[in-house]
Design a protein around this motif. Structure first.
Motif, PDB file in Angstrom:
ATOM      1  N   GLU A  73      45.169  40.650  27.416  1.00  0.00           N
ATOM      2  CA  GLU A  73      45.722  39.893  28.543  1.00  0.00           C
ATOM      3  C   GLU A  73      46.804  38.908  28.096  1.00  0.00           C
ATOM      4  O   GLU A  73      46.837  37.749  28.509  1.00  0.00           O
ATOM      5  N   SER A  74      47.668  39.395  27.233  1.00  0.00           N
ATOM      6  CA  SER A  74      48.920  38.715  26.926  1.00  0.00           C
ATOM      7  C   SER A  74      50.047  39.669  27.280  1.00  0.00           C
ATOM      8  O   SER A  74      49.818  40.867  27.484  1.00  0.00           O
ATOM      9  N   ASN A  75      51.257  39.141  27.383  1.00  0.00           N
ATOM     10  CA  ASN A  75      52.384  40.029  27.642  1.00  0.00           C
ATOM     11  C   ASN A  75      53.657  39.475  27.015  1.00  0.00           C
ATOM     12  O   ASN A  75      53.801  38.266  26.817  1.00  0.00           O
ATOM     13  N   ASN A 105      43.347  39.883  39.541  1.00  0.00           N
ATOM     14  CA  ASN A 105      43.087  40.912  38.538  1.00  0.00           C
ATOM     15  C   ASN A 105      43.548  40.462  37.163  1.00  0.00           C
ATOM     16  O   ASN A 105      44.200  39.424  37.013  1.00  0.00           O
ATOM     17  N   GLN A 106      43.220  41.278  36.170  1.00  0.00           N
ATOM     18  CA  GLN A 106      43.638  40.987  34.808  1.00  0.00           C
ATOM     19  C   GLN A 106      45.169  40.883  34.760  1.00  0.00           C
ATOM     20  O   GLN A 106      45.875  41.495  35.563  1.00  0.00           O
ATOM     21  N   LEU A 107      45.673  40.126  33.798  1.00  0.00           N
ATOM     22  CA  LEU A 107      47.109  39.871  33.738  1.00  0.00           C
ATOM     23  C   LEU A 107      47.923  41.139  33.514  1.00  0.00           C
ATOM     24  O   LEU A 107      49.104  41.183  33.868  1.00  0.00           O
ATOM     25  N   PHE A 108      47.308  42.184  32.949  1.00  0.00           N
ATOM     26  CA  PHE A 108      48.059  43.419  32.722  1.00  0.00           C
ATOM     27  C   PHE A 108      48.170  44.291  33.970  1.00  0.00           C
ATOM     28  O   PHE A 108      48.782  45.357  33.938  1.00  0.00           O
ATOM     29  N   ASN A 109      47.608  43.844  35.096  1.00  0.00           N
ATOM     30  CA  ASN A 109      47.752  44.588  36.352  1.00  0.00           C
ATOM     31  C   ASN A 109      47.640  43.619  37.530  1.00  0.00           C
ATOM     32  O   ASN A 109      46.825  43.780  38.415  1.00  0.00           O
ATOM     33  N   SER A 110      48.510  42.592  37.515  1.00  0.00           N
ATOM     34  CA  SER A 110      48.428  41.530  38.507  1.00  0.00           C
ATOM     35  C   SER A 110      49.811  41.124  38.991  1.00  0.00           C
ATOM     36  O   SER A 110      50.803  41.230  38.262  1.00  0.00           O
ATOM     37  N   VAL A 111      49.847  40.628  40.222  1.00  0.00           N
ATOM     38  CA  VAL A 111      51.093  40.089  40.762  1.00  0.00           C
ATOM     39  C   VAL A 111      51.613  38.956  39.880  1.00  0.00           C
ATOM     40  O   VAL A 111      52.821  38.765  39.729  1.00  0.00           O
ATOM     41  N   SER A 149      46.178  30.359  32.113  1.00  0.00           N
ATOM     42  CA  SER A 149      46.985  31.089  31.148  1.00  0.00           C
ATOM     43  C   SER A 149      48.096  30.205  30.614  1.00  0.00           C
ATOM     44  O   SER A 149      48.569  29.293  31.308  1.00  0.00           O
ATOM     45  N   LEU A 150      48.524  30.494  29.402  1.00  0.00           N
ATOM     46  CA  LEU A 150      49.688  29.853  28.808  1.00  0.00           C
ATOM     47  C   LEU A 150      50.936  30.621  29.212  1.00  0.00           C
ATOM     48  O   LEU A 150      50.967  31.851  29.134  1.00  0.00           O
ATOM     49  N   ASN A 151      51.987  29.921  29.649  1.00  0.00           N
ATOM     50  CA  ASN A 151      53.272  30.523  30.001  1.00  0.00           C
ATOM     51  C   ASN A 151      54.359  29.939  29.107  1.00  0.00           C
ATOM     52  O   ASN A 151      54.492  28.713  29.017  1.00  0.00           O
ATOM     53  N   THR A 152      55.152  30.780  28.464  1.00  0.00           N
ATOM     54  CA  THR A 152      56.289  30.308  27.672  1.00  0.00           C
ATOM     55  C   THR A 152      57.493  31.212  27.928  1.00  0.00           C
ATOM     56  O   THR A 152      57.335  32.376  28.302  1.00  0.00           O
ATOM     57  N   TYR A 153      58.685  30.667  27.732  1.00  0.00           N
ATOM     58  CA  TYR A 153      59.897  31.472  27.888  1.00  0.00           C
ATOM     59  C   TYR A 153      61.013  30.887  27.025  1.00  0.00           C
ATOM     60  O   TYR A 153      60.965  29.723  26.601  1.00  0.00           O
ATOM     61  N   ALA A 154      62.047  31.695  26.777  1.00  0.00           N
ATOM     62  CA  ALA A 154      63.254  31.246  26.088  1.00  0.00           C
ATOM     63  C   ALA A 154      64.443  32.024  26.635  1.00  0.00           C
ATOM     64  O   ALA A 154      64.327  33.220  26.928  1.00  0.00           O
ATOM     65  N   ARG A 195      49.776  34.328  27.929  1.00  0.00           N
ATOM     66  CA  ARG A 195      48.479  34.726  27.376  1.00  0.00           C
ATOM     67  C   ARG A 195      47.342  34.030  28.118  1.00  0.00           C
ATOM     68  O   ARG A 195      47.421  32.821  28.409  1.00  0.00           O
ATOM     69  N   LEU A 196      46.313  34.796  28.414  1.00  0.00           N
ATOM     70  CA  LEU A 196      45.113  34.228  29.021  1.00  0.00           C
ATOM     71  C   LEU A 196      44.433  33.288  28.040  1.00  0.00           C
ATOM     72  O   LEU A 196      44.186  33.641  26.889  1.00  0.00           O
ATOM     73  N   LEU A 197      44.120  32.079  28.525  1.00  0.00           N
ATOM     74  CA  LEU A 197      43.411  31.099  27.688  1.00  0.00           C
ATOM     75  C   LEU A 197      41.922  31.059  27.985  1.00  0.00           C
ATOM     76  O   LEU A 197      41.115  30.834  27.073  1.00  0.00           O
ATOM     77  N   GLY A 198      41.555  31.244  29.247  1.00  0.00           N
ATOM     78  CA  GLY A 198      40.149  31.204  29.597  1.00  0.00           C
ATOM     79  C   GLY A 198      39.928  31.605  31.035  1.00  0.00           C
ATOM     80  O   GLY A 198      40.797  31.442  31.893  1.00  0.00           O
ATOM     81  N   ARG A 199      38.729  32.149  31.315  1.00  0.00           N
ATOM     82  CA  ARG A 199      38.388  32.587  32.665  1.00  0.00           C
ATOM     83  C   ARG A 199      36.958  32.185  32.980  1.00  0.00           C
ATOM     84  O   ARG A 199      36.051  32.402  32.169  1.00  0.00           O
ATOM     85  N   ALA A 200      36.763  31.584  34.163  1.00  0.00           N
ATOM     86  CA  ALA A 200      35.432  31.194  34.623  1.00  0.00           C
ATOM     87  C   ALA A 200      34.980  32.199  35.671  1.00  0.00           C
ATOM     88  O   ALA A 200      35.394  32.141  36.836  1.00  0.00           O
ATOM     89  N   GLY A 201      34.166  33.172  35.249  1.00  0.00           N
ATOM     90  CA  GLY A 201      33.725  34.217  36.161  1.00  0.00           C
ATOM     91  C   GLY A 201      34.905  35.050  36.627  1.00  0.00           C
ATOM     92  O   GLY A 201      35.792  35.399  35.847  1.00  0.00           O
TER      93      GLY A 201
END
Length: 317
Positions: A113-115, A206-212, A180-185, A168-174
């Motif tokens: 769940e990172s991209n 949904n999981q970050l690899f298949n989410s809006v 999630s952490l967001n970075t850009y350059a 990258r996903l940092l943590g999920r409660a249920g």
């Protein structure tokens, strides 16, 4: 038909149903405007219009990747001072400017769940970006005030800009909350800088690899079970940005105009933005509404930025 054959048939039908719920392509629009917040303002980043097409690509290494998405977009952004009616050059606290571009990006979405999203844009800042004409159409169509001051806009300069995002996903409660952490350059002739922040989601997602959230709903094959059939969640996205260069404020990176009509202002290097929104992602339709508040990006600006954003996408095969 014996029990073994019956179970096999049910598994095949279930697999076909899962495949039917995946859509490889999506097409849609995004509109940004400060009038969406119903505050009666028409300042700074005043309008944006974008067209998107995304296509899910083949995923060969399924242990490392869950999705790959190719994106193509066309867009225009329009900026003006505290008012689009600024007849006096000395009243310009952020330049009149348009930015018109075409871009392509490739989004790699990993199993953890990172991209990593890499993109490139070519375009124009200045009169060739048609910012004045687009704003005049909007004002004439809806009966807004007459524009004044576009003769002071940033002069024409060609744009080639590269961008990269890592999230990258940092943590999920249920299944109802995650962060999630967001970075850009960015690096280019018009926009250079970097930023970092967080995305907090509350609701059904949904999981970050298949989410809006990560523009990853276009998918060719889905070899995993989504957390939810549909997405419906609220989100918060605070971001701290470092701006090394912005052509909509400073003009061309290489040639400084000696035309005294063009206004030169002082860019602020650090900007903070806060986005609040709600997202729905269904079988085929995706809707997103948000409000964005951003601190001043020139030292001369009288107030901060604020605008609303609306996105609609349709998914298909």
């Amino acid at each position: 038909m014996n029990l073994k054959h019956t179970l096999l048939l049910l598994c095949l039908l279930s697999g076909l149903q899962t495949m039917a719920q995946t859509h490889r392509n999506e097409f849609g629009f995004q509109s940004d405007n400060d009038s969406f917040l119903a505050q009666g303002s028409d300042r700074y980043y005043t309008n944006g219009l974008f067209v998107f097409f995304r296509r899910g690509l083949n995923v060969n290494d399924t242990t490392r990747f869950k999705n790959k998405v190719l994106g193509i977009e066309l867009g225009q952004k329009i900026f003006n001072p505290a008012s689009g009616q600024t007849p006096d050059r000395d009243m310009v606290d952020r330049p009149f400017a348009g930015y018109l571009y075409a871009g392509v990006n490739l989004n790699y979405l990993y199993s953890n769940e990172s991209n990593l999203k890499l993109g490139a844009q070519i375009g124009m800042v200045g009169p060739a970006a048609l910012g004045r004409q687009a704003q005049e159409v909007i004002h004439n169509t809806f009966g807004f005030y007459e524009l004044q001051g576009w003769e002071y806009q940033i002069r024409n300069n060609f744009q080639f800009n590269l961008s990269g995002e890592y999230n990258r996903l940092l943590g999920r409660a249920g299944k109802d909350a995650d962060i999630s952490l967001n970075t850009y350059a960015n690096l280019g002739t018009g926009f250079t800088g970097a930023g970092a922040g967080f995305l907090v989601r509350l609701g059904k997602f949904n999981q970050l690899f298949n989410s809006v959230s990560m523009q990853s709903t276009a998918i060719k094959q889905r070899g995993f079970e989504p957390l939810n059939k549909h997405e419906f969640f609220f989100y918060l996205r605070p971001t701290l940005r470092y701006v090394a260069y912005d052509a909509t404020i400073e003009g061309s990176l290489f040639t400084k105009s000696d035309n005294s009509v063009e206004v030169r202002l002082t860019r602020k290097p650090v900007v903070f933005s806060q986005q609040f929104g709600v997202t729905y992602g269904g079988e085929r339709w995706i809707f997103d509404l948000s409000a964005i508040f951003q601190t001043k990006d020139t030292k001369e600006m009288l107030k901060a930025h604020q605008w609303g954003s609306a996105t609609i996408l349709y998914r298909f095969n």
